[in-house]
Design a protein around this motif. Structure first.
Motif, short mmCIF file in Angstrom:
data_model
loop_
_atom_site.label_atom_id
_atom_site.label_comp_id
_atom_site.label_asym_id
_atom_site.label_seq_id
_atom_site.Cartn_x
_atom_site.Cartn_y
_atom_site.Cartn_z
N UNK A 11 5.80 13.34 -23.98
CA UNK A 11 5.46 12.00 -23.55
C UNK A 11 6.33 11.00 -24.31
N UNK A 12 7.04 10.14 -23.61
CA UNK A 12 7.90 9.16 -24.28
C UNK A 12 7.11 8.24 -25.20
N UNK A 13 7.79 7.69 -26.17
CA UNK A 13 7.19 6.75 -27.11
C UNK A 13 7.36 5.34 -26.58
N UNK A 14 6.59 4.40 -27.15
CA UNK A 14 6.79 2.98 -26.84
C UNK A 14 6.80 2.22 -28.15
N UNK A 15 7.46 1.08 -28.13
CA UNK A 15 7.56 0.24 -29.31
C UNK A 15 6.62 -0.94 -29.11
N UNK A 16 5.75 -1.16 -30.08
CA UNK A 16 4.73 -2.21 -29.97
C UNK A 16 5.24 -3.54 -30.52
N UNK A 17 4.38 -4.55 -30.42
CA UNK A 17 4.71 -5.89 -30.91
C UNK A 17 4.89 -5.94 -32.43
N UNK A 18 4.52 -4.89 -33.13
CA UNK A 18 4.70 -4.85 -34.58
C UNK A 18 6.17 -4.65 -34.97
N UNK A 19 7.04 -4.40 -33.99
CA UNK A 19 8.47 -4.18 -34.23
C UNK A 19 9.09 -5.37 -34.96
N UNK A 20 9.86 -5.07 -36.02
CA UNK A 20 10.56 -6.12 -36.77
C UNK A 20 12.06 -6.13 -36.46
N UNK A 21 12.47 -5.35 -35.45
CA UNK A 21 13.85 -5.30 -34.98
C UNK A 21 14.83 -4.94 -36.09
N UNK A 22 14.46 -3.97 -36.92
CA UNK A 22 15.33 -3.57 -38.03
C UNK A 22 16.44 -2.63 -37.58
N UNK A 23 16.24 -1.93 -36.46
CA UNK A 23 17.27 -1.06 -35.93
C UNK A 23 17.21 0.38 -36.39
N UNK A 24 16.29 0.72 -37.28
CA UNK A 24 16.26 2.10 -37.78
C UNK A 24 15.91 3.10 -36.68
N UNK A 25 15.11 2.70 -35.71
CA UNK A 25 14.78 3.60 -34.60
C UNK A 25 16.03 3.89 -33.76
#
Length: 55
Positions: free
Chosen positions: A1-15
């Motif tokens: 099952x694919x993952x999703x990125x939530x609103x907690x994302x700080x846009x750091x780019x590590x993902x």
């Protein structure tokens, strides 16, 4: 099952930098392309704020 990125994302780019199939797009909140995601979990493991979860 694919993952999703939530609103907690700080846009750091590590993902995105650790994704083996480059299916994560930059933005204020990064976004995973579910059609390309291979469900490896590497993005979730590397997120420093726990912003990635299974859909």
């Amino acid at each position: 099952m694919p993952r999703k990125i939530t609103d907690a994302c700080i846009a750091c780019g590590s993902c995105a930098s650790n994704c083996p199939v480059s299916c994560i797009a930059e933005g204020d909140i990064y976004k995973i392309d579910p059609d390309q995601c291979i469900d490896c979990g590497v993005c979730q493991e590397n997120c420093p704020v726990g912003a990635i979860e299974e859909e």
